[in-house]
Design a protein around this motif. Sequence first.
Motif, short mmCIF file in Angstrom:
data_model
loop_
_atom_site.label_atom_id
_atom_site.label_comp_id
_atom_site.label_asym_id
_atom_site.label_seq_id
_atom_site.Cartn_x
_atom_site.Cartn_y
_atom_site.Cartn_z
N LEU A 23 -1.94 -8.63 1.08
CA LEU A 23 -3.03 -7.75 0.66
C LEU A 23 -2.47 -6.70 -0.29
O LEU A 23 -1.31 -6.29 -0.18
CB LEU A 23 -3.65 -7.03 1.85
CG LEU A 23 -4.42 -7.79 2.92
CD1 LEU A 23 -4.93 -6.80 3.97
CD2 LEU A 23 -5.57 -8.54 2.30
N PHE A 24 -3.33 -6.20 -1.19
CA PHE A 24 -2.96 -5.08 -2.06
C PHE A 24 -4.08 -4.05 -1.98
O PHE A 24 -5.24 -4.37 -2.22
CB PHE A 24 -2.79 -5.55 -3.50
CG PHE A 24 -2.35 -4.46 -4.46
CD1 PHE A 24 -1.01 -4.28 -4.75
CD2 PHE A 24 -3.29 -3.62 -5.06
CE1 PHE A 24 -0.61 -3.27 -5.63
CE2 PHE A 24 -2.89 -2.61 -5.92
CZ PHE A 24 -1.55 -2.44 -6.22
N ASP A 25 -3.72 -2.80 -1.64
CA ASP A 25 -4.71 -1.71 -1.63
C ASP A 25 -4.01 -0.41 -1.98
O ASP A 25 -3.42 0.26 -1.13
CB ASP A 25 -5.38 -1.60 -0.26
CG ASP A 25 -6.58 -0.66 -0.28
OD1 ASP A 25 -6.73 0.10 -1.25
OD2 ASP A 25 -7.36 -0.67 0.68
N ILE A 26 -4.07 -0.05 -3.27
CA ILE A 26 -3.48 1.20 -3.79
C ILE A 26 -4.46 1.80 -4.79
O ILE A 26 -5.02 1.09 -5.62
CB ILE A 26 -2.12 0.95 -4.47
CG1 ILE A 26 -1.06 0.52 -3.45
CG2 ILE A 26 -1.64 2.19 -5.22
CD1 ILE A 26 0.30 0.23 -4.05
N GLN A 27 -4.64 3.11 -4.73
CA GLN A 27 -5.49 3.81 -5.69
C GLN A 27 -4.78 3.93 -7.03
O GLN A 27 -3.70 4.51 -7.13
CB GLN A 27 -5.83 5.21 -5.17
CG GLN A 27 -6.65 6.06 -6.13
CD GLN A 27 -8.01 5.47 -6.38
OE1 GLN A 27 -8.79 5.27 -5.44
NE2 GLN A 27 -8.33 5.20 -7.64
N ASP A 28 -5.38 3.38 -8.07
CA ASP A 28 -4.87 3.50 -9.43
C ASP A 28 -5.47 4.73 -10.10
O ASP A 28 -6.40 5.35 -9.57
CB ASP A 28 -5.21 2.22 -10.21
CG ASP A 28 -4.66 2.23 -11.63
OD1 ASP A 28 -3.51 2.70 -11.81
OD2 ASP A 28 -5.36 1.77 -12.55
N VAL A 29 -4.95 5.09 -11.30
CA VAL A 29 -5.50 6.23 -12.04
C VAL A 29 -5.97 5.86 -13.44
O VAL A 29 -6.37 6.73 -14.20
CB VAL A 29 -4.49 7.40 -12.10
CG1 VAL A 29 -4.11 7.85 -10.71
CG2 VAL A 29 -3.26 7.04 -12.92
N GLY A 89 4.87 7.72 1.27
CA GLY A 89 4.86 8.68 0.16
C GLY A 89 5.89 9.79 0.25
O GLY A 89 5.64 10.90 -0.22
N THR A 90 7.06 9.50 0.79
CA THR A 90 8.06 10.56 0.98
C THR A 90 9.01 10.72 -0.20
O THR A 90 9.78 11.68 -0.24
CB THR A 90 8.91 10.27 2.23
OG1 THR A 90 9.65 9.05 2.03
CG2 THR A 90 8.04 10.14 3.47
N ALA A 91 8.98 9.81 -1.18
CA ALA A 91 9.96 9.83 -2.28
C ALA A 91 9.34 10.36 -3.57
O ALA A 91 8.16 10.17 -3.85
CB ALA A 91 10.52 8.42 -2.51
N VAL A 99 4.55 -4.47 6.06
CA VAL A 99 4.09 -3.54 5.03
C VAL A 99 5.10 -3.59 3.89
O VAL A 99 6.31 -3.67 4.12
CB VAL A 99 3.96 -2.10 5.57
CG1 VAL A 99 3.48 -1.15 4.48
CG2 VAL A 99 3.03 -2.06 6.78
N PHE A 100 4.59 -3.51 2.64
CA PHE A 100 5.45 -3.51 1.47
C PHE A 100 5.22 -2.21 0.70
O PHE A 100 4.11 -1.93 0.26
CB PHE A 100 5.14 -4.72 0.58
CG PHE A 100 5.23 -6.03 1.32
CD1 PHE A 100 6.47 -6.59 1.61
CD2 PHE A 100 4.09 -6.69 1.74
CE1 PHE A 100 6.56 -7.79 2.31
CE2 PHE A 100 4.16 -7.89 2.44
CZ PHE A 100 5.40 -8.44 2.73
N GLY A 101 6.28 -1.41 0.57
CA GLY A 101 6.15 -0.09 -0.04
C GLY A 101 6.53 -0.09 -1.51
O GLY A 101 7.55 -0.66 -1.89
N THR A 132 0.84 -1.19 0.00
CA THR A 132 0.00 0.00 0.00
C THR A 132 0.87 1.25 0.00
O THR A 132 2.10 1.18 0.06
CB THR A 132 -0.97 -0.01 1.20
OG1 THR A 132 -1.96 1.02 1.02
CG2 THR A 132 -0.25 0.18 2.52
N ASN A 133 0.21 2.39 -0.05
CA ASN A 133 0.88 3.70 -0.04
C ASN A 133 -0.07 4.70 0.60
O ASN A 133 -1.08 4.29 1.20
CB ASN A 133 1.32 4.08 -1.47
CG ASN A 133 0.16 4.42 -2.39
OD1 ASN A 133 -1.01 4.30 -2.02
ND2 ASN A 133 0.48 4.85 -3.58
#
Length: 411
Positions: free
Chosen positions: A136-142, A92-94, A83-85, A56-57
């Motif tokens: 688990l995977f939870d990231i907002q795509d565009v 979200g620091t990079a 957690v896997f970044g 996630t992010n």
Amino acid sequence: MRPSRRAVITTATAAAVSATSTASAARRRRRLRTGFERLAQDGYSLLDGQKVGIVTNPTGITRDARHIVDVMHADTRVDLTAVFGPEHGFRGTAQAGGSEGRHDDPATGLPVYDTYLKSGRALADIFTASGVDTVLFDIQDVGARFYTYIWTLYDCMEAAQLAGKRFVVLDRPNPVTGRAALGPVLHKEFATFVGRQPVSQAHGMTVAELARLFNEEFLTEAVPLETVTMSGWRRSDFYDASGLPWVPPSPNMPTPETALVYSGTCLFEGTNLSEGRGTTRPFELLGAEGVDRRWAAAANELALPGVRFREAYFAPTFSKFQGKTIGGVQVHVHDRAAFDPVRTGIALLVTAKQVWSGFAWRPDNWIDKLTGSTRVRTMIDAGADTDEVVAGWQGDLAAFRRTRRTYLLYR
């Protein structure tokens, strides 16, 4: 007796308010619930007895803007252990092309593993070392093929299969709707991290739908996959219908409006023009030194549906033309339902080349990686117009649309 102008306006206003209220009431009745919301609502029963890690992010948030890692870590019903970044990092620091590395999260103490630019056995070894049973995977795509988080999803699915892990995707809305697949389809010889597999440039799918597609069509061996779908989402919904807060999935995706144009105007990353990085309107502002009002005029003459172009001048604070005032266009979408971002991106490439003698592709032909083949570049160089370029990918697109249809989860 004719009604007064005031009465007519008042009646029209009342009708508009009534229509808006009706639409708002309908949205409330079918309030969107994300995959995470539905997982939590069910008491996390899908994760019973499992050591859980999550990819996630910052976009992995609840409706009240709490991060789901913080929520699950505080809940005794979930054994969240890692957690896997991805690119840009878990918190979200990079910036683009960066990540946060291996560290312990200060807020929760959880180990954070870096997945960026890792795939195959190397990523499988990270999953194994973490000791998790379920990823688990939870990231907002565009909604664009070259937005790297969907290939993080693909790589993680492949690695989970190699490591013998179960994989669960928590779904979120496609912010630019799921109505249609648009644009050229990637040819396998052009596979990179901005496109691993033959998917159209704007895919019109959610991450759960993509996961199903990846598992059945592209992975050498399927991973044990489960998807937690949304409720209350329709394929025609733009992001503002969701009622969810928008968190930039990456530093140069500040608003849902950026996502609306991105699958087309990101093509300017493959040219010597600025794609607007270093401005407050990345991918909406495009330009270069020496570009003037003729570009906006040429683009407006095409009368593309749903969009207009304004002559614009800006000085990027980083990336191309840093600190220099350059000329170009600002993309203004006035009818998002009619707007075709990929056709618009092609039209802007064609007209930029016509009006500016300095136009050039990036020397590494990055445009071929973004579009998925040499076709767009070579056709534009040969003098093809927008309609001719768009016609060139229709066969591939029709085939992808047929495949895609099998994996759709929503109406």
